[in-house]
Design a protein around this motif. Structure first.
Motif, PDB file in Angstrom:
ATOM      1  N   LEU A   7     117.497  31.797 -22.570  1.00  0.00           N
ATOM      2  CA  LEU A   7     118.586  32.661 -23.058  1.00  0.00           C
ATOM      3  C   LEU A   7     119.235  33.481 -21.943  1.00  0.00           C
ATOM      4  O   LEU A   7     120.200  34.200 -22.180  1.00  0.00           O
ATOM      5  CB  LEU A   7     118.054  33.618 -24.136  1.00  0.00           C
ATOM      6  N   LYS A  93     126.520  47.495 -32.775  1.00  0.00           N
ATOM      7  CA  LYS A  93     127.738  46.683 -32.594  1.00  0.00           C
ATOM      8  C   LYS A  93     128.966  47.463 -33.089  1.00  0.00           C
ATOM      9  O   LYS A  93     129.993  47.535 -32.409  1.00  0.00           O
ATOM     10  CB  LYS A  93     127.564  45.381 -33.391  1.00  0.00           C
ATOM     11  N   GLN A 116     120.749  39.681 -27.462  1.00  0.00           N
ATOM     12  CA  GLN A 116     121.071  38.353 -27.969  1.00  0.00           C
ATOM     13  C   GLN A 116     121.999  38.457 -29.191  1.00  0.00           C
ATOM     14  O   GLN A 116     122.948  37.696 -29.332  1.00  0.00           O
ATOM     15  CB  GLN A 116     119.766  37.603 -28.303  1.00  0.00           C
ATOM     16  N   PHE A 117     121.726  39.444 -30.048  1.00  0.00           N
ATOM     17  CA  PHE A 117     122.566  39.647 -31.237  1.00  0.00           C
ATOM     18  C   PHE A 117     124.011  39.956 -30.816  1.00  0.00           C
ATOM     19  O   PHE A 117     124.969  39.393 -31.356  1.00  0.00           O
ATOM     20  CB  PHE A 117     121.984  40.804 -32.070  1.00  0.00           C
ATOM     21  N   ARG A 119     125.406  39.276 -27.974  1.00  0.00           N
ATOM     22  CA  ARG A 119     125.995  38.116 -27.292  1.00  0.00           C
ATOM     23  C   ARG A 119     126.526  37.118 -28.323  1.00  0.00           C
ATOM     24  O   ARG A 119     127.653  36.647 -28.229  1.00  0.00           O
ATOM     25  CB  ARG A 119     124.925  37.459 -26.426  1.00  0.00           C
ATOM     26  N   LEU A 120     125.690  36.835 -29.327  1.00  0.00           N
ATOM     27  CA  LEU A 120     126.101  35.848 -30.335  1.00  0.00           C
ATOM     28  C   LEU A 120     127.281  36.345 -31.165  1.00  0.00           C
ATOM     29  O   LEU A 120     128.050  35.555 -31.697  1.00  0.00           O
ATOM     30  CB  LEU A 120     124.918  35.504 -31.255  1.00  0.00           C
ATOM     31  N   SER A 121     127.408  37.689 -31.261  1.00  0.00           N
ATOM     32  CA  SER A 121     128.538  38.197 -32.060  1.00  0.00           C
ATOM     33  C   SER A 121     129.713  38.604 -31.161  1.00  0.00           C
ATOM     34  O   SER A 121     130.602  39.330 -31.596  1.00  0.00           O
ATOM     35  CB  SER A 121     128.085  39.366 -32.938  1.00  0.00           C
ATOM     36  N   HIS A 122     129.675  38.102 -29.906  1.00  0.00           N
ATOM     37  CA  HIS A 122     130.790  38.285 -28.953  1.00  0.00           C
ATOM     38  C   HIS A 122     131.219  39.747 -28.832  1.00  0.00           C
ATOM     39  O   HIS A 122     132.404  40.071 -28.850  1.00  0.00           O
ATOM     40  CB  HIS A 122     131.996  37.413 -29.359  1.00  0.00           C
TER      41      HIS A 122
END
Ligand SMILES: Cc1cc2nc3c(=O)[nH]c(=O)nc-3n(C[C@H](O)[C@H](O)[C@H](O)COP(=O)(O)OP(=O)(O)OC[C@H]3O[C@@H](n4cnc5c(N)ncnc54)[C@H](O)[C@@H]3O)c2cc1C
Ligand code: SF4
Length: 378
Positions: A7, A93, A116-117, A119-122
């Protein structure tokens, strides 16, 4: 390569490593180690900020956020139990998207989860600073629930507050030593330095009585540090390594008496701080005016910090212990069966010829040979 490694969450830049403590002795007293967390948070919070951290109500540990640094005491002190994250990742976020500066503190796995959260939610993380604790794992909450049951039977009250690292205990003088229960009972808070003794203080709801368990007689530390009740994931923690995932890593300055005795600070608590990223380094440099101490050699610091090198060892008796814990076995019976009593040698090393005494000799030698203060505090 582990799943987490793929990751790309680890900082590989050269670290800025610092040892020392907060200049305000009261803040040190209220903190677990040297109060580095408060120094970092105070520096970060100028305006329009949010701070996330772990707080506790009774035995329940959970993550929450504050928007006023005057409330930082809610997050101070290590709670040795897994904190519930609730909606904190989503809240984080939302705050970042609203243009706030956010400081998120937690265990390394919680910081990695957040990163990671996001990153995945840009989500743009330019205004995010992450702070993690050095982490040797979290124990099963069942053990403390048994402890609470035992106290309830005796005092008919639940736990209001548990301070795992109480530094105010007095072993001589006004504190009363209860030989039978091997605990010190005292009704007042004394500002005594006892950082490397890790006494535990329990306050019960609406009771003036405080129960203070000495580190070396406390079955909790014996059982947990024997790795009998850590969470399964902690035995294969992918974050127990030199490369860190947070911008800043905070721990105890273990080994202080061996490689930087000038930072022992009278046993009031001392911190190891690793700044792992350019963001972390810049913040730590700004925080230095609040901290007494100096840079350290990472290789030296690493020698005394096994959670920065490898996950904890598995104890082959863990399954057996957990079976007892889940059974109807009482708190006292669990402790009789599983907690180790301190031997004479250990007690001698800790009370008669402990770190405090070794450091006193070091100071005496320094005085005699007029070496003066070795602190290289810039
Ligand atoms: C579960 C756990 C295991 C640890 N193991 C080690 C270790 O093996 N070696 C070592 O050197 N240091 C360890 N630490 C770190 C150490 O105990 C101190 O937390 C750290 O040095 C910061 O202390 P401080 O004086 O700067 O500030 P404090 O103000 O005391 O620090 C409080 C900080 O800890 C966070 N925190 C407290 N409890 C939790 C929790 N349950 N989950 C997530 N975050 C929490 C708060 O959010 C805050 O950021 C551990 C901490 C925890 C919580
Ligand atoms: S040891 Fe690793 S998995 Fe366990 S709580 Fe700490 S960071 Fe998380």
């Amino acid at each position: 390569m582990s799943e987490v490694e793929g990751l790309n969450l680890f900082h590989t830049e050269k670290k800025y490593v610092f040892g020392g403590y907060h200049r305000d002795p009261l803040l040190r007293y209220e903190s677990t180690s040297g109060g580095a967390f408060t120094a970092i948070a105070e520096t970060f919070c100028d305006e329009n900020y949010i701070i996330f951290g772990a707080e506790a109500k009774g035995l329940t540990v959970f993550h929450s956020f504050i928007s006023n640094k005057g409330e930082l005491q809610r997050f101070r002190k290590s709670k040795y139990s897994q904190s519930r994250m609730g909606s904190c990742y989503r809240d984080c976020k939302t705050f970042l998207e609203a243009g706030k500066k956010v400081l998120f503190s937690g265990t390394p796995c919680q910081v990695a989860g957040l990163r990671q959260f996001l990153r995945l939610s840009h989500t743009d993380t330019a205004a995010l600073l992450t702070v993690e604790v050095v982490c040797e794992g979290v124990p099963s909450p069942l053990y403390m629930e048994k402890y609470q049951d035992a106290l309830f039977q005796k005092y008919h009250q639940k736990i209001e507050q548990l301070d795992y690292r109480y530094t105010g205990a007095r072993f001589f003088g006004r504190g009363k030593w209860d030989f039978e229960a091997l605990k010190v009972i005292t009704s007042k808070i004394h500002h005594e330095g006892k950082w490397d003794f890790q006494s535990m203080r329990t306050k019960l709801i609406s009771q003036p009585k405080q129960i203070i368990l000495d580190r070396w007689f406390n079955p909790f530390w014996s059982i947990w540090l024997n790795h009998l009740m850590s969470r399964p994931s902690c035995y294969e923690c992918p974050f127990a390594r030199q490369e860190r995932t947070a911008d800043i890593t905070l721990g105890d300055l273990w080994g202080v008496h061996l490689y930087c005795p000038e930072l022992y600070g009278n046993n009031f608590g001392s911190s190891l701080i690793l700044a792992n990223s350019p963001k972390g380094i810049s913040l730590l440099k700004k925080a230095r005016s609040r901290l007494y101490g100096h840079p350290l050699d990472f290789t030296e610091a690493l020698r005394y910090q096994s959670p920065l090198r490898k996950p904890i060892d598995r104890n082959p008796d863990r399954a057996h212990f957990m079976q007892d814990l889940r059974s109807g076995m009482s708190y006292a019976a669990i402790n009789r069966k599983w907690a180790k009593k301190p031997g004479f040698r250990l007690l001698w090393q800790k009370y008669i010829w402990g770190n405090q005494q070794k450091i006193n000799v070091w100071y005496l030698k320094n005085r005699l040979f007029r070496k003066g203060d070795r602190v290289k505090n810039a």
